[in-house]
Design an enzyme around this catalytic site. Structure first.
Site, mmCIF file in Angstrom:
data_model
loop_
_atom_site.group_PDB
_atom_site.id
_atom_site.type_symbol
_atom_site.label_atom_id
_atom_site.label_comp_id
_atom_site.label_asym_id
_atom_site.label_seq_id
_atom_site.Cartn_x
_atom_site.Cartn_y
_atom_site.Cartn_z
ATOM 1 N N GLU A 1 5.065 3.938 9.915
ATOM 2 C CA GLU A 1 3.680 4.194 10.320
ATOM 3 C C GLU A 1 3.556 5.420 11.227
ATOM 4 O O GLU A 1 2.668 5.495 12.086
ATOM 5 C CB GLU A 1 3.063 2.969 11.016
ATOM 6 C CG GLU A 1 3.173 1.674 10.234
ATOM 7 C CD GLU A 1 2.400 1.702 8.922
ATOM 8 O OE1 GLU A 1 1.722 2.701 8.650
ATOM 9 O OE2 GLU A 1 2.500 0.723 8.178
ATOM 10 N N HIS B 1 27.158 -6.537 24.947
ATOM 11 C CA HIS B 1 28.064 -7.289 24.077
ATOM 12 C C HIS B 1 29.447 -6.650 23.957
ATOM 13 O O HIS B 1 30.390 -7.302 23.495
ATOM 14 C CB HIS B 1 27.459 -7.414 22.674
ATOM 15 C CG HIS B 1 26.436 -8.493 22.546
ATOM 16 N ND1 HIS B 1 25.152 -8.364 23.019
ATOM 17 C CD2 HIS B 1 26.510 -9.735 21.998
ATOM 18 C CE1 HIS B 1 24.467 -9.466 22.746
ATOM 19 N NE2 HIS B 1 25.268 -10.318 22.145
ATOM 20 N N GLU C 1 4.811 10.188 -0.572
ATOM 21 C CA GLU C 1 5.346 10.697 -1.827
ATOM 22 C C GLU C 1 6.700 11.340 -1.567
ATOM 23 O O GLU C 1 7.047 11.626 -0.411
ATOM 24 C CB GLU C 1 4.365 11.702 -2.446
ATOM 25 C CG GLU C 1 3.033 11.075 -2.829
ATOM 26 C CD GLU C 1 2.097 12.033 -3.556
ATOM 27 O OE1 GLU C 1 2.465 13.222 -3.695
ATOM 28 O OE2 GLU C 1 1.009 11.590 -3.976
ATOM 29 N N PHE D 1 0.846 -1.200 0.000
ATOM 30 C CA PHE D 1 0.000 0.000 0.000
ATOM 31 C C PHE D 1 0.876 1.242 0.000
ATOM 32 O O PHE D 1 2.030 1.230 0.436
ATOM 33 C CB PHE D 1 -0.993 -0.014 1.159
ATOM 34 C CG PHE D 1 -0.481 0.546 2.460
ATOM 35 C CD1 PHE D 1 -1.017 1.705 2.985
ATOM 36 C CD2 PHE D 1 0.527 -0.100 3.159
ATOM 37 C CE1 PHE D 1 -0.553 2.219 4.191
ATOM 38 C CE2 PHE D 1 0.986 0.397 4.358
ATOM 39 C CZ PHE D 1 0.444 1.559 4.874
#
Length: 397
Positions: free
Chosen positions: A376, A351, A131, A127
């Site tokens: 989103e 780490h 732009e 979808f």
């Protein structure tokens, strides 16, 4: 069974689905994710496996060949898949947004035409709202569809299409002339059919090559360029011009739950990697997990994982009950994405120097987590949505 991110009140069917997906992630996705991600290779074998499992039809009603499961089931499935590799969850995210929009807004003819093939994965969805010059102001869309007899002629460019090259059906938001005063009422959703691939895929329609991204590799992200593209008016979603904004926003609420679920999945995996490494790595004669500084990190990470998971599940269940969940979906998306970034960074710190090496999985998660801060809608957009909803609910009488 891990203690974190458990969900109360699941049915036996939901438990069975999630158990199957979890096993698939552990056996088929996690062992292959690093190699595929580093090569930026589309995970076709994994996608084919998900089709065989019926995951492409997870939320599609049984009458159209799907499993007819809830948004909550879908979100929990996405959480597990993203735990393995976020890009794989991206393959089905846009697919389900389009399926959801068809289920709730399509005509019966459109449902019969697309949903059975979407359930099997023969048709895959994407979808498009964004732009090249468009931010969060959807009303400023420039891509225009002009009526020409029984057709529309479409011109303009869309941006940031996940699965833009690999999908065969794209729901595209365009501007049409409905004569409405409010810009949002002059927006229409078109159902654009196209073949898979890149370049000129149809007369007047091009899909340029993949956009090279920091993370979110494997899944293709593209532009979509219209130049005199002709499409019948029957391809308007629901055959209702001018309703595109409301249709897309309904789909985006599903998308925000999805992004929250993906963030939960990455955070869970980052926590798993961090707590495992903290018990294997020793300094000053004992595992670093026994140093208070690291133990406190693990406690905070786990708490954030649990909080994000609970908010995500709540937002999904609200939508399943037919209740409005714009505020809750915004809250879940904002919290889960922010916590995902924080949990992943803490695991990276645990780490030490090894976290900076591409041999270690946490390095990949460090590049994937930032995408969820944007996808989103940014946290700032979520805050806008949340605050507007709250002010409406708590308005002084």
């Amino acid at each position: 069974m891990a203690r974190l991110a458990q969900t109360a009140g699941l049915t036996e069917v939901q438990e069975e689905i999630l158990s199957t997906v979890r096993d698939y992630v552990d056996k088929e996705i996690i062992p292959k994710a690093q190699e595929l991600e580093h090569a930026d290779e589309y995970p076709q074998e994994i996608v084919d496996g998900m089709k065989e499992m019926g995951l492409f039809g997870l939320m599609i009603p049984e009458e159209y060949g799907g499993l007819g499961e809830s948004l909550a089931t879908y979100a929990l499935t996405v959480e597990q898949i993203a735990r393995g590799w976020m890009s794989v969850s991206g393959v089905i995210n846009t697919h389900f947004i389009v399926a959801y929009m068809l289920i709730h807004h399509g005509t019966e003819e459109q449902k019969q035409k697309y949903l059975p093939k979407m359930a099997t994965g023969e048709i895959t969805g994407s979808f498009s709202m964004s732009e090249p010059e468009l931010g969060s102001d959807v009303a400023a869309i420039k891509t225009r569809a002009t009526r020409d007899g029984d057709d529309y002629i479409v011109n303009g460019a869309k941006m940031w299409l996940t699965n833009g090259g690999s999908s065969t059906l794209t729901a595209v938001l365009v501007k049409t002339d409905e004569g409405a005063e409010k810009p949002y009422q002059n927006l229409t959703t078109l159902l654009v059919e196209k073949p898979r691939g890149f370049g000129k895929v149809a007369e007047g329609l091009s899909i340029p090559g993949k956009i090279d991204k920091m993370g979110y590799k494997g899944v293709d992200t593209t532009e979509m360029v219209f130049d005199g593209y002709r499409i019948p008016q029957t391809q308007v979603l629901g055959e209702l011009p001018g309703k595109g904004f409301a249709q897309m926003m309904d789909g985006v609420e599903v998308g925000r739950v999805n992004v929250a679920a993906r963030a939960c999945g990455i955070a869970i995996r980052a926590f798993e990697l961090g707590i495992e490494y903290a018990q294997q790595r020793s300094t000053f004669g004992k595992p670093i997990a026994q140093h208070q500084a690291i133990a406190f990190k693990l406690a905070e990470m786990a708490t954030k994982v649990e909080a994000a998971h609970l908010m995500m599940v709540n937002a999904a269940r609200l939508k399943d009950r037919g209740e409005r969940n714009d505020v809750e979906a915004g809250m879940a998306k904002m919290l889960a994405s922010e916590y995902c970034k924080e949990v992943t960074e803490e695991s990276f710190r645990i780490h030490g120097g090894y976290g900076y090496s591409k041999e270690y999985e946490i390095e990949r998660l460090m590049r994937e987590a930032p995408f969820l801060l944007i996808g989103e809608g940014t946290s700032e957009i979520q805050k806008t949505i949340i605050s507007r909803g709250l002010l409406k609910d708590y308005k002084l009488r």
